[in-house]
Design an enzyme around this catalytic site. Structure first.
Site, PDB file in Angstrom:
ATOM      1  N   TRP A   1      -0.404  -4.010   2.176  1.00 14.85           N
ATOM      2  CA  TRP A   1      -1.796  -4.452   2.311  1.00 14.85           C
ATOM      3  C   TRP A   1      -1.904  -5.683   1.422  1.00 14.85           C
ATOM      4  O   TRP A   1      -1.781  -5.593   0.215  1.00 14.85           O
ATOM      5  CB  TRP A   1      -2.735  -3.346   1.856  1.00 14.85           C
ATOM      6  CG  TRP A   1      -4.183  -3.602   2.081  1.00 14.85           C
ATOM      7  CD1 TRP A   1      -4.893  -3.387   3.228  1.00 14.85           C
ATOM      8  CD2 TRP A   1      -5.135  -4.081   1.109  1.00 14.85           C
ATOM      9  NE1 TRP A   1      -6.223  -3.711   3.034  1.00 14.85           N
ATOM     10  CE2 TRP A   1      -6.401  -4.141   1.751  1.00 14.85           C
ATOM     11  CE3 TRP A   1      -5.040  -4.475  -0.223  1.00 14.85           C
ATOM     12  CZ2 TRP A   1      -7.557  -4.561   1.094  1.00 14.85           C
ATOM     13  CZ3 TRP A   1      -6.189  -4.899  -0.876  1.00 14.85           C
ATOM     14  CH2 TRP A   1      -7.417  -4.941  -0.214  1.00 14.85           C
TER      15      TRP A   1
ATOM     16  N   GLU B   1     -17.668   0.396   8.036  1.00 16.02           N
ATOM     17  CA  GLU B   1     -16.239   0.569   7.797  1.00 16.02           C
ATOM     18  C   GLU B   1     -15.439   0.605   9.097  1.00 16.02           C
ATOM     19  O   GLU B   1     -14.379  -0.018   9.196  1.00 16.02           O
ATOM     20  CB  GLU B   1     -15.974   1.884   7.046  1.00 16.02           C
ATOM     21  CG  GLU B   1     -16.166   1.826   5.550  1.00 16.02           C
ATOM     22  CD  GLU B   1     -15.842   3.153   4.897  1.00 16.02           C
ATOM     23  OE1 GLU B   1     -15.157   3.140   3.866  1.00 16.02           O
ATOM     24  OE2 GLU B   1     -16.244   4.211   5.411  1.00 16.02           O
TER      25      GLU B   1
ATOM     26  N   CYS C   1       0.781  -1.205   0.000  1.00 19.18           N
ATOM     27  CA  CYS C   1       0.000   0.000   0.000  1.00 19.18           C
ATOM     28  C   CYS C   1       0.836   1.290   0.000  1.00 19.18           C
ATOM     29  O   CYS C   1       0.442   2.252  -0.577  1.00 19.18           O
ATOM     30  CB  CYS C   1      -0.927  -0.036   1.203  1.00 19.18           C
ATOM     31  SG  CYS C   1      -2.209   1.161   1.183  1.00 19.18           S
TER      32      CYS C   1
END
Length: 614
Positions: free
Chosen positions: A75, A494, A2
């Site tokens: 990630w 989220e 990421c």
């Protein structure tokens, strides 16, 4: 993906790399690592699963010397999060190290070919394949690192931003980019590398944004050289950063998300400034004005986006159809790019992305350009990929958004869409002067109205304590506020990990109503608008089934407020701008529920801020 950081210069690299990794933590990650060429010429690689703090602890007693290095927050895309799969990855020879964002689609084919040449692999990643390929090319041909990287880029298929160092040449870093962002900071006799500008702004405000299919050779103490894949040198375009270090700090707030929620009165003022005249009679967006004929001749507007930007796009559909009387289609970019969509040179495609790097949105706009559409970008990050790939566009100017869950970018996107619709409606003659001036007056009032909404902070905080341990949530809205319901549900799931569903209030009867009981709270967005009575009817249907209702109503409401169990009152504003106000209490609700549950609000699990892979 990421996050990538790199440094070459006269400073010790390790402190710069670690601080840069911390700056990139907002993007989301599951492991991190650094690679440095020590003062003795040794390639030292340290990696750890988990937070950057775990890496710091691991490296604490190790040799951290050296003035050149690369670092990464990962990630996971290929292989589970662990120390072995974490970046950087070394070549089998032990000479090269690489960090990489993106995905290599043909890595299994390349891997099998390298295995036939005696290469063994330690990790499950596609990234290790790239460094072994570069090593093989260099060993086989005796070429330079730059030439090996360029040839490897010709052989791999996919998206990548890579940085490579060679322990045999501690005075060089080679970087390359395709469909994944990479920026180079130009300092005084030193260079900084990063996925975005946040790790760089502390050291220099001079940056170079690499374009797709470009490779940069960064030599210590020398000028920067950039080449395309055909080995032709490109002009180095140094730009000035419009970002301050204070924007990257929490400013006394416990989390970036709360800070960014409370910044919205200011960010919307910045978004509107210079675009709406003080008398409310004119709206000017230069990207629209400079391409007036393309907009006036458009048979249709297509909006492609993902996530929160897609919810803002749904509000944009209402705005354009109401004010401009032009058909609008809103598409998930990830679906649009893999269909065979009907697009023509009479279409205007609007690509929306906070980061300007969303891989699916980039691919969708390229597809539309190939078919002749005029492409307009709406982004937040200046110099990002989407603004550079579109024909024209508009920045939302809300400043860096560090929290993974988008807040101020959403309200900024809706505000820009409203200004676009007003301007285009005036050009087409499809909006009455009275309606135009009413909306522009309320646009000017938005910052003060949002400040009033933020005074509900304590009220929402208290409500959150009641519902922290709910297992499911339902969010309902109609018209302009149906997308606000979707956005409210997205924010809750989220960062709190509570299952939440957004639904048009009337559609609740077609299945969703079966879920209603006294254990499932329902948030109903019910401002005083043209379908208010219909929404009240939906509230009554929920109440008849023992549902627990949190109602967002216009201040002074006496009907819905009497039926609901809990009420949040917002100031009155014209209907088309109401989602900007209704979204803020829902952002606060999600935030406080997540805090009560002990969640990592700014870095929720499994999520990344900038989704640069499919």
């Amino acid at each position: 993906m990421c996050g990538i950081v790199g440094y070459i210069g006269s400073k010790e690299a390790y402190p710069v790399l670690i601080k840069g990794l911390h700056r990139l933590e907002y993007r989301g990650y599951d492991s991190s690592g650094v690679a440095m060429i020590s003062d003795e010429g040794k390639l030292n690689i340290y990696k750890a699963k988990g937070k950057v703090a775990a890496l710091e602890h691991f490296a604490e007693s190790k040799d951290r010397s050296g003035t050149v290095g690369i670092a990464h927050t990962r990630w996971a895309t290929h292989g589970e999060p662990n120390d072995t799969n974490a970046h950087p990855h070394a070549s089998q020879s032990g000479d090269l190290a690489i960090v990489h964002n993106g995905t290599i689609e043909n890595y299994t084919v390349v891997k099998k070919a390298l295995e036939q040449h005696g290469y063994a692999f330690r990790s499950e990643t596609d990234t290790e394949v790239v460094v072994q390929l570069i090593d093989y090319i260099r060993t086989d041909t005796g070429c330079t690192l730059f030439e090996a990287v360029r040839e490897a880029c010709h052989q791999i298929v996919g998206a990548y931003a890579i940085a490579v160092i060679d322990r045999r040449n501690p005075n060089q870093i080679v970087v390359a980019r395709k469909s994944s962002p990479l920026v180079i900071g130009v300092g005084d006799g030193e260079y900084f590398i990063a996925s975005d500008a946040t790790p760089i702004v502390e050291y220099t405000n001079r940056v170079v944004y690499l374009n797709d299919d470009e490779i940069a050779v960064i030599n210590r103490g020398e000028s920067l050289h950039v080449f395309n894949m055909d080995n032709k040198e490109s002009k180095v375009n140094i730009q000035k950063l419009r970002m301050s270090i204070s924007e990257l700090e929490k400013g006394g707030y416990p989390h970036f998300m709360l800070k960014e929620i409370f910044e919205q009165p200011r960010t919307l003022r910045d978004c509107i400034r210079g675009r709406v005249s003080a008398d409310g009679k004119h709206v000017v967006l230069s990207g629209v004005l400079d391409n007036k004929e393309r907009f006036l001749d458009a048979h249709r507007i297509l909006i492609v986006a993902c996530g929160t930007s897609w919810h803002a796009a749904l509000i944009g559909k209402h705005l354009f159809e109401d004010m401009c009387r032009i058909p609008v289609e809103v598409e998930y970019a990830s679906e649009f790019r893999y269909r065979n969509p009907v697009v023509s040179d009479k279409d205007v495609l609007i690509a929306m992305s906070q980061s300007g790097e969303t891989a699916d949105t980039l691919a969708a706009l390229e597809l539309a350009k190939e078919q002749g559409a005029f492409v307009f970008g709406i982004c937040n990050v200046i110099g990002s990929s989407i603004p550079r790939a579109t024909d024209s566009g508009c920045y939302i100017h809300v400043g860096p958004e560090i929290g993974v869950a988008s807040t101020k970018a959403f309200t900024g996107q809706v505000t820009v869409l409203a200004m676009m619709a007003l301007m285009l409606g005036r050009m087409k003659g499809t909006i009455a002067d009275e309606a135009f001036e009413r909306v522009t007056r309320d646009l000017h009032r938005l910052p003060e109205l949002l400040q009033e909404v933020l005074e509900l902070d304590t009220r929402v905080k208290d409500l959150s304590k009641i519902f922290t341990y709910a297992k499911n949530f339902l969010y309902l809205g109609r018209g302009y506020n149906y997308p606000a319901a979707l956005e409210g549900a997205l924010k809750l799931k989220e960062i709190s990990y509570i299952h939440a569903e957004g639904c048009p209030a009337a559609e609740m009867k077609h299945g969703t109503i079966a879920l209603i009981d006294d254990d499932m709270p329902t948030v109903v967005i019910a401002p005083r608008d043209k379908i208010y009575d219909k929404t009240v009817s939906n509230i009554q249907q929920i109440k008849a089934r023992n549902g627990r209702i949190i109602a967002l109503v216009t201040r002074g409401d006496e009907v819905a407020a009497k039926i609901a169990d809990y009420v949040i009152e917002i100031p009155e504003v014209c209907e088309c701008l109401s989602p900007i106000l209704t979204s803020v209490p829902l952002q606060l609700l999600a935030y406080y529920v997540a805090v009560n549950k002990g969640r990592n609000v700014d870095q929720p699990r499994n999520l990344a801020k900038s989704v640069t892979v499919e």
